[in-house]
Design a protein around this motif. Structure first.
Motif, PDB file in Angstrom:
ATOM      1  N   LEU A  86       6.182 -60.643 -15.348  1.00  0.00           N
ATOM      2  CA  LEU A  86       6.594 -62.036 -15.489  1.00  0.00           C
ATOM      3  C   LEU A  86       7.109 -62.327 -16.896  1.00  0.00           C
ATOM      4  O   LEU A  86       7.984 -63.178 -17.078  1.00  0.00           O
ATOM      5  CB  LEU A  86       5.416 -62.964 -15.158  1.00  0.00           C
ATOM      6  N   LEU A  87       6.587 -61.611 -17.895  1.00  0.00           N
ATOM      7  CA  LEU A  87       7.033 -61.831 -19.270  1.00  0.00           C
ATOM      8  C   LEU A  87       8.512 -61.493 -19.424  1.00  0.00           C
ATOM      9  O   LEU A  87       9.253 -62.180 -20.125  1.00  0.00           O
ATOM     10  CB  LEU A  87       6.192 -60.990 -20.229  1.00  0.00           C
ATOM     11  N   PHE A  88       8.953 -60.430 -18.747  1.00  0.00           N
ATOM     12  CA  PHE A  88      10.354 -60.020 -18.844  1.00  0.00           C
ATOM     13  C   PHE A  88      11.285 -60.959 -18.076  1.00  0.00           C
ATOM     14  O   PHE A  88      12.428 -61.171 -18.470  1.00  0.00           O
ATOM     15  CB  PHE A  88      10.520 -58.588 -18.327  1.00  0.00           C
ATOM     16  N   SER A  89      10.789 -61.520 -16.991  1.00  0.00           N
ATOM     17  CA  SER A  89      11.644 -62.406 -16.188  1.00  0.00           C
ATOM     18  C   SER A  89      11.657 -63.844 -16.696  1.00  0.00           C
ATOM     19  O   SER A  89      12.594 -64.601 -16.409  1.00  0.00           O
ATOM     20  CB  SER A  89      11.194 -62.396 -14.718  1.00  0.00           C
ATOM     21  N   GLU A  90      10.625 -64.214 -17.476  1.00  0.00           N
ATOM     22  CA  GLU A  90      10.494 -65.609 -17.882  1.00  0.00           C
ATOM     23  C   GLU A  90      10.587 -65.851 -19.387  1.00  0.00           C
ATOM     24  O   GLU A  90      10.467 -66.999 -19.827  1.00  0.00           O
ATOM     25  CB  GLU A  90       9.147 -66.173 -17.376  1.00  0.00           C
ATOM     26  N   TYR A  91      10.788 -64.812 -20.182  1.00  0.00           N
ATOM     27  CA  TYR A  91      10.753 -65.028 -21.638  1.00  0.00           C
ATOM     28  C   TYR A  91      11.843 -65.994 -22.103  1.00  0.00           C
ATOM     29  O   TYR A  91      11.659 -66.747 -23.062  1.00  0.00           O
ATOM     30  CB  TYR A  91      10.838 -63.698 -22.389  1.00  0.00           C
ATOM     31  N   ARG A  92      12.984 -66.024 -21.413  1.00  0.00           N
ATOM     32  CA  ARG A  92      14.045 -66.959 -21.797  1.00  0.00           C
ATOM     33  C   ARG A  92      13.612 -68.403 -21.568  1.00  0.00           C
ATOM     34  O   ARG A  92      13.929 -69.291 -22.362  1.00  0.00           O
ATOM     35  CB  ARG A  92      15.315 -66.677 -20.994  1.00  0.00           C
TER      36      ARG A  92
ATOM     37  N   LYS B 283       0.900 -69.654 -22.146  1.00  0.00           N
ATOM     38  CA  LYS B 283       2.244 -70.187 -21.899  1.00  0.00           C
ATOM     39  C   LYS B 283       2.862 -69.549 -20.656  1.00  0.00           C
ATOM     40  O   LYS B 283       3.551 -70.205 -19.873  1.00  0.00           O
ATOM     41  CB  LYS B 283       3.145 -69.934 -23.118  1.00  0.00           C
ATOM     42  N   LEU B 284       2.605 -68.255 -20.473  1.00  0.00           N
ATOM     43  CA  LEU B 284       3.155 -67.546 -19.323  1.00  0.00           C
ATOM     44  C   LEU B 284       2.540 -68.059 -18.021  1.00  0.00           C
ATOM     45  O   LEU B 284       3.232 -68.217 -17.010  1.00  0.00           O
ATOM     46  CB  LEU B 284       2.906 -66.046 -19.478  1.00  0.00           C
ATOM     47  N   VAL B 285       1.241 -68.332 -18.059  1.00  0.00           N
ATOM     48  CA  VAL B 285       0.563 -68.887 -16.879  1.00  0.00           C
ATOM     49  C   VAL B 285       1.112 -70.277 -16.566  1.00  0.00           C
ATOM     50  O   VAL B 285       1.364 -70.617 -15.402  1.00  0.00           O
ATOM     51  CB  VAL B 285      -0.962 -68.952 -17.109  1.00  0.00           C
ATOM     52  N   ASP B 286       1.303 -71.087 -17.609  1.00  0.00           N
ATOM     53  CA  ASP B 286       1.864 -72.429 -17.403  1.00  0.00           C
ATOM     54  C   ASP B 286       3.251 -72.349 -16.764  1.00  0.00           C
ATOM     55  O   ASP B 286       3.579 -73.127 -15.859  1.00  0.00           O
ATOM     56  CB  ASP B 286       1.960 -73.175 -18.740  1.00  0.00           C
ATOM     57  N   GLN B 287       4.063 -71.398 -17.229  1.00  0.00           N
ATOM     58  CA  GLN B 287       5.407 -71.234 -16.679  1.00  0.00           C
ATOM     59  C   GLN B 287       5.350 -70.789 -15.227  1.00  0.00           C
ATOM     60  O   GLN B 287       6.139 -71.243 -14.386  1.00  0.00           O
ATOM     61  CB  GLN B 287       6.195 -70.218 -17.506  1.00  0.00           C
TER      62      GLN B 287
END
Length: 232
Positions: free
Chosen positions: A19-25, A104-108
């Motif tokens: 998810l970090l790679f798909s959502e970092y933007r 932040k990743l969980v929130d996203q």
């Protein structure tokens, strides 16, 4: 050759959520910041909990001063934090924590999940209006559109259940909103909330009706009896 392979294996691996790679933007991170975070994770995985800007920049294509500035911004923006820890001997030391990044990743992820559910709901509602207009053979009136909205928003009927009530009305030859509203009212009163329960309820009713019907009358009528919900 063998020693080289062993050295490579000893470098170890780190587990990074896809998810970090798909959502970092969406987290407003750029590629250099992402690689910096990945390097911090690598050091933490190896037990080096407070790598210096020099150690981090040595693995990247940025200068020590740029690395130091980027670390400062990541801390200010709430992606990493520096915490104080104490060793068993009582010696105070500092370490990096990436817990804020995971938060932040969980929130996203939750935002994405909510957005997807809202989109699915909107698609279901659009499809529901289309089904009604198809069966009625005309656009729905403002009053009928309002009734559909009330069934979903006020009465909390699932669109699937509303479609099932529409099919029941079509099969019964009583295609009008008052009849459908009565079906939904009776189903809600009986605790029917899924399509399986609605089908089971209809089948049981029709079985009872078939048993009560006179064979002579049955031969003159449709082989499938229908429930007149408006007479309840």
């Amino acid at each position: 050759m063998k020693s080289n392979i062993l050295s490579w294996l000893q470098e170890g691996n780190i587990i990074v959520p896809a998810l970090l790679f798909s959502e970092y933007r969406k987290l407003n991170l750029n590629e250099i910041e992402l690689v910096l975070l990945l390097n911090i994770l690598t050091f933490l995985e190896k037990g080096h909990e407070f790598p210096t800007p020099e150690e981090l920049s040595a693995r990247m294509t940025i200068s020590v001063s740029d690395c130091n500035e980027m670390l400062r911004r990541l801390i200010q923006r709430g992606f990493i934090e520096i915490t104080d820890e104490y060793s068993n001997e009582g010696i105070r030391f500092e370490k990096y924590s990436v817990k804020p990044l995971w938060e932040k990743l969980v929130d996203q992820f939750l935002i994405n999940n909510k957005t997807n559910k809202e989109m699915d709901k909107k698609a279901e509602e659009t499809d529901l209006y289309t089904c009604f207009e198809k069966e009625f053979g005309r656009p729905l009136s403002p009053f009928e559109c309002e009734s559909l909205g009330m069934w979903m928003d006020d009465d909390h009927h699932d669109p699937i259940i509303i479609k099932a009530a529409l099919r029941e009305a079509v099969m019964s030859g009583k295609l009008n909103f008052r009849y459908i509203d009565r079906i939904l009212f009776e189903w809600k009163k009986s605790g029917i909330r899924t399509i399986e329960q609605a089908k089971s309820h209809g089948q049981k009713f029709r079985q009872k009706q078939t048993q009560k019907m006179n064979p002579k009358v049955e031969s003159q009528k449709s082989s499938v009896p229908f429930y007149n919900w408006l007479e309840q």
